[in-house]
Design a protein around this motif. Sequence first.
Motif, PDB file in Angstrom:
ATOM      1  N   VAL A   1     -13.852 -22.166 -23.350  1.00  0.00           N
ATOM      2  CA  VAL A   1     -13.406 -20.794 -23.160  1.00  0.00           C
ATOM      3  C   VAL A   1     -11.885 -20.779 -23.299  1.00  0.00           C
ATOM      4  N   ALA A   2     -11.362 -19.690 -23.852  1.00  0.00           N
ATOM      5  CA  ALA A   2      -9.927 -19.655 -24.154  1.00  0.00           C
ATOM      6  C   ALA A   2      -9.368 -18.257 -23.940  1.00  0.00           C
ATOM      7  N   ARG A   3      -8.046 -18.217 -23.932  1.00  0.00           N
ATOM      8  CA  ARG A   3      -7.315 -16.931 -23.829  1.00  0.00           C
ATOM      9  C   ARG A   3      -7.866 -16.031 -22.726  1.00  0.00           C
ATOM     10  N   ASP A   4      -8.251 -14.803 -23.099  1.00  0.00           N
ATOM     11  CA  ASP A   4      -8.700 -13.841 -22.085  1.00  0.00           C
ATOM     12  C   ASP A   4     -10.205 -13.638 -22.140  1.00  0.00           C
ATOM     13  N   GLU A   5     -10.921 -14.674 -22.558  1.00  0.00           N
ATOM     14  CA  GLU A   5     -12.384 -14.584 -22.628  1.00  0.00           C
ATOM     15  C   GLU A   5     -13.014 -14.726 -21.237  1.00  0.00           C
ATOM     16  N   VAL A   6     -14.192 -14.136 -21.102  1.00  0.00           N
ATOM     17  CA  VAL A   6     -15.010 -14.318 -19.905  1.00  0.00           C
ATOM     18  C   VAL A   6     -15.901 -15.541 -20.106  1.00  0.00           C
ATOM     19  N   LEU A   7     -16.099 -16.318 -19.055  1.00  0.00           N
ATOM     20  CA  LEU A   7     -17.091 -17.395 -19.064  1.00  0.00           C
ATOM     21  C   LEU A   7     -18.138 -17.093 -18.001  1.00  0.00           C
TER      22      LEU A   7
END
Lengths: 240, 240
Positions: free
Chosen positions: A149-155
Amino acid sequence: MAGDQAMSKTGILYGVGVGPGDPELMTVKAWRLISSAGTIAYLSANGSDSTARAIASPFIDPDTDEIIIDMPMRVERAPAQAAYADAARRIAARLVDGEDVVMLCEGDPFFYGSFMYVFERLSETFKCVVVPGVTSISAASAAIGHPLVARDEVLKVLPATMDADHLLAELSTTSAAAIIKVGRHFGKVKSILSRLNLVYDATAITRATHSDQTVRSVAEIDEDSLPYFTTIIVRQAAKR
Amino acid sequence: MAGDQAMSKTGILYGVGVGPGDPELMTVKAWRLISSAGTIAYLSANGSDSTARAIASPFIDPDTDEIIIDMPMRVERAPAQAAYADAARRIAARLVDGEDVVMLCEGDPFFYGSFMYVFERLSETFKCVVVPGVTSISAASAAIGHPLVARDEVLKVLPATMDADHLLAELSTTSAAAIIKVGRHFGKVKSILSRLNLVYDATAITRATHSDQTVRSVAEIDEDSLPYFTTIIVRQAAKR
């Protein structure tokens, strides 16, 4: 005076994450606490070998005392609750005597760990210290060589035991997910991933960083069931 | 023959998680790779000290060569992209010469880590190995002494940068969440938690396991802004 104080002092319960499988993925702190422990405790499912103990074994001194918590793996919760209560009593007896106890936990103790069942019985009476560990999810993303997961992503971390509608709803609103505890739910999970057109963005990792680790594309798996310790990492290509 | 082969061999890029802050929460593997590294690389934001290097510093040999990646912290992405491209070139030059490079990454390299920007530029040409680390989220839950997630619960990791409606929707459908990168978004996050009646189930942890760690109940915080490296752990009491 100092002697009296030392004698009346109760021990500390350490909940120590041993990481996902490779003994080298244990933290330096876990290694220090385990290798110097007078007493360790760990779960053993149905009398079989303990995964947590196996991971920690290169670091366990042969003179270390071991509290083995025999855990009946059944659907009913009462036998497991009784086993945790018994374990808490045995650990408490050591703590009252002023001994520290190091409980070995796969992955991270507070991330889907059974340590919490011992912790909730003892943490109000005794000092408890949790040593976080590397999770199976971090291990899985390292194993497949793709960022989780990266940047402003939701996990989202989604147990495969969830009902199909709920799982579908959560998967359809995220670009990154880790589906855990896959086991016999694999057929259901694959069919949901297919419906969402995500089956080619999904990779199944079994026993990440253990010597028998497997990594397979979900699209290539035809079985209905996979081992329990399987994680499926989903990364939507379009949103990478 | 063996000599020729050795001479033509390129180096390996290791992306190594150094964990959340306490140097002892580094894995044994990270410790081994860092302490024996010929060359390490790390980001330095706006010419300030590098957090990852500070965490690893007890294990860095004074003779180790250091590739410092100066990262301009601005809203525009172009200067950062140029800095990553330059870093990739400097690291590639070492790898071509057959030297290994150990890149230090806060927490876990593939969990919201900037390592991916170097990795995506080099992983097709060079062998890259990722060593997972303990995340700030695991550290935060250990710091507050409450399990993060258990049994068949969903866990959502939600960047505070998300727009308010999206954040509210995701929070209203989960019993456990970790809101990361809080910083100047704290006011928005607190107002959403209040609307969902979750403000008493939320704890803010800043710089977990660092020597200046702080832990506060969200209900008690009046500021509009908190440090960037703040995580809010949400656990719905009713669903525990």
